[in-house]
Design an enzyme around this catalytic site. Structure first.
Site, short mmCIF file in Angstrom:
data_model
loop_
_atom_site.label_atom_id
_atom_site.label_comp_id
_atom_site.label_asym_id
_atom_site.label_seq_id
_atom_site.Cartn_x
_atom_site.Cartn_y
_atom_site.Cartn_z
N GLU B 68 0.79 -1.43 0.08
CA GLU B 68 0.12 0.07 0.12
C GLU B 68 1.10 1.30 0.01
OE1 GLU B 68 -0.50 -2.71 1.86
OE2 GLU B 68 -2.74 -3.39 1.16
N HIS B 137 -11.55 -4.46 9.11
CA HIS B 137 -12.23 -4.58 7.93
C HIS B 137 -13.56 -3.54 7.74
CE1 HIS B 137 -9.60 -8.13 6.65
NE2 HIS B 137 -9.95 -7.51 5.29
#
Ligand SMILES: Cc1ncc(C[n+]2csc(CCOP(=O)(O)OP(=O)(O)O)c2C)c(N)n1
Ligand SMILES: [Mg+2]
Lengths: 311, 331
Positions: B68, B137
């Site tokens: 990322e 999440h």
């Protein structure tokens, strides 16, 4: 391995029946890795795992009932319904969880090993992660640190060739992961992850080396997942022939055949094993069905250690 | 009518609307490309970019390794280098691995360089709970990003905004973050001619006179459901969809509060230090003497998001809680 396989097959059915929700990542096909590695660990050793961790947890000895109840989100689950499939935890077996941030478990493992070193404890921290994690910066930072400080971490890279839909050669400039780990200054090699006995042999040697030297060791376990990445994944990116080829190396069949030819198991014995496992799985489902849910007034528990729920 | 307009007028899902917006931007401007984990062959973790690889090729629909920080940073660099990247991060929780790049580079480059360099990129990501994905999440961290000067933060809550906000975001010289609430992808609606929407103002999605309910993203539906129930109790609510979380459109909020004299903010973030706190503070600063009651808030419970369905639902803002909060300020 049979326990993992039957447990997960049942989970698929329960997922379709909407008893289990969230993300569900199956380990089917990779069982030899968990079975072989866990056989080489001592009870005092620590385990750090991923979101694809039903197999790790079962092979480590986390009770199946507690795992199934967690899949149901019940109060009797190993994470009291807060974690679900991706976040299985169990203090009794030093199972430090299921983390769903790719690469996120590695720093934890390095820290556990550092604490052991500083407290003068001699144990191994076994840290599982996938081939995908090797692309994350945290992987490289952690291997360097563990090697630099000589920390007793057993790095276990489950190379199943894919990170979701991305095949390893589309993500890694050099796909020889063990060779790359070795450049950080630790012993590193690849193992056939479809053969439980090979895995166990390599893991025993690796764990013994970590214990003897107090330094890290890296195993790349070459394996394959037979199922899609998760229940959400239509698996559009893999060739069916490739899956079929790997299925011919099913780790359970391989071991069963070997044991039968060595005279350690016969067909009735195998049938009995299967029946026992089916019964264990069925009992875990019944228990999970009947288990209570966590009362909603307990929602804010476990946010701070010293309170039972701040507003 | 050309086939393109025909699709633009039909009902779309939110997912399709984002896909259409990406496709349209890529056709209009060849500097635009999409990059992220599994955006190509897999079709996007939430299926948003399905089919785009076939249309635009692997150079412009670019699969990245799991890294990322590296690929978000590369997007910032590419934007500085004249491209117009759309970087997709699978979920807001994973964006934390790139927070260094987003805060220390994207948000600061223009300022640090005395106006010489900017990072005109768009970073899209999924946010929010409701799908039993537990504590790594499911969080709503867009309020954190809305804290950062230098960034523009968008939160499309409707199909029209999902379709319309991307193009102006790409035209904007600043780094723009677009938060797509995961529970909205299957929502349907009409993009009705919206190939471009404004990215500066809030919208009033329902008009009323007794209370102002401020919501955004995933909580807009919650607020509208609550407003329906309140209407049955003869309480009429103005429902504001913030749309833009930074910079906040104070004028629309204050105009409404001056009419209704009451406000309740619905925010899927945690209450402490949240966007809802910021909005409540601004209302007190700018419309204190118009208020007939303290500003109410409905936020997520201050716990990491639990997995079990009943616990997760108890943690998230629900219409019933909004109704109660409104009744408390209207009483
Ligand atoms: C930091 C981060 N980025 C992205 C994801 C989404 N994601 C979940 S699993 C996965 C693939 C990981 O592949 P690998 O490490 O090879 O493990 P495998 O799933 O094959 O066991 C991705 C991209 C994530 N969970 N965390
Ligand atoms: Mg993998």
């Amino acid at each position: 391995m049979l326990r993992i396989r039957r447990f997960e097959e049942r989970c698929v059915e329960l997922y379709s029946a909407t008893k289990i929700r969230g993300f569900l990542h199956l380990y089917i096909g990779e069982e030899a890795v968990a079975a072989g590695v866990m056989a080489a660990l001592e009870p005092a050793d620590a385990v750090v795992s991923t979101y694809r961790e039903h197999g790790h947890a079962l092979a480590r000895g986390v009770p199946m009932d507690a795992i199934m109840a967690e899949m149901y989100g019940k109060a009797t689950g190993c994470s009291r319904g807060r974690g679900g499939s991706m976040h299985l935890f169990d203090r009794a077996t030093n199972f430090h969880g299921g983390s769903a941030i790719v690469g996120g478990g590695l720093p934890l493992a390095v820290g556990l090993a550092l604490a052991d070193r500083m407290a003068g404890r001699s144990r191994v921290t076994a840290c599982f992660f996938g081939d995908g994690a090797v692309a994350e910066g945290e992987f490289h930072e952690c291997l360097n640190l563990a090697a630099l400080w000589h920390l007793p971490v057993l790095f276990l890279c489950e190379n199943n060739l894919y990170a979701m839909g991305t095949r390893i050669d589309r993500a890694q400039a050099n796909t020889d992961l063990a060779a790359r780990a070795a450049t950080y200054g630790m012993t590193a090699h690849a193992v056939d992850g479809m053969d439980a006995l090979e895995v166990e042999k390599a893991a025993r040697r690796a764990a013994a080396a970590v214990r003897a030297t107090g330094s890290p060791y890296f195993l790349e376990l070459r394996t394959y997942r037979f199922r899609a990445h998760s229940m959400y994944d239509p698996d559009r990116y893999r060739d069916k022939a490739e899956i079929a080829r790997w299925q011919q190396r099913d780790p359970i069949d391989t071991l069963a055949r070997r044991m039968i030819s060595d005279g350690e198991l016969d067909e009735p014995g195998l049938a009995q094993l299967n029946a026992d496992v089916e019964a264990e799985v069925a009992a875990s489902v019944t228990a999970a069905e009947q288990a209570p849910v966590e009362p909603v007034d307990q929602l804010t528990r476990f946010v701070y250690a010293d309170n039972e729920g701040l507003p | 009518m050309t086939p393109a307009t025909a699709t633009a007028q039909a009902e779309l899902t939110y997912r399709e609307a984002v896909r259409e917006a990406i496709r349209d931007a890529m056709r209009r401007d060849e500097r635009v490309f999409l990059m992220g984990e599994d955006v190509g062959q897999y079709g996007g973790a939430f299926g948003v970019s399905l089919g785009l690889l076939e249309e635009f090729g692997a150079d412009r629909i670019r699969d990245t390794p799991l890294s990322e920080s590296a690929f978000v940073g590369a997007g910032i660099g590419a934007a500085m280098g004249g491209m117009r990247p759309i970087v997709e991060i699978m979920t807001v929780n994973f964006s934390l691995l790139a927070l260094d790049q987003i805060l220390n580079n994207a948000a600061t480059l223009l300022h640090m360089s005395g106006g010489q360099f900017g990072a005109p990129l768009v970073i899209r990501m999924t946010t929010g709970g409701g799908r039993q994905l537990a504590a790594q999440h499911s969080h709503s961290l867009e309020g954190w990003y809305a804290h950062i000067p230098g960034l523009r933060i968008l939160s499309p809550a409707t199909v029209a905004d999902a379709r319309g906000m991307l193009w102006p975001a790409l035209r904007c010289p600043d780094p723009v973050l677009i938060f797509e609430h995961g529970s909205l992808y299957n929502a349907t609606g009409s993009p009705a001619g919206h190939d471009s929407a404004d990215i500066t103002t809030a919208a009033i999605r329902r008009t009323g006179s007794d209370v102002t309910i401020v919501a955004y993203g995933g909580t807009l539906g919650t607020a509208l459901t609550a407003a329906d129930r309140l209407a049955e109790q003869s309480i009429s609510a103005d429902v504001i969809d913030l749309r833009v979380l930074r910079p906040l459109d104070d004028a629309t909020i204050m105009e409404s509060v001056r009419r209704t004299h009451r406000a309740v903010v619905v925010d899927e973030g945690w209450r402490s230090g949240s966007l809802s706190a910021e909005i409540a503070a601004r209302i007190t600063e700018q419309a204190f003497y118009d208020l007939d009651a303290p500003v109410g808030r409905v936020c997520s419970a201050e716990v990491p998001m639990p997995y079990a369905a009943h616990l997760e639902q108890a943690a998230l803002p629900q219409p019933g809680a909004v109704v109660d909060a409104v009744r408390a300020v209207v009483a």
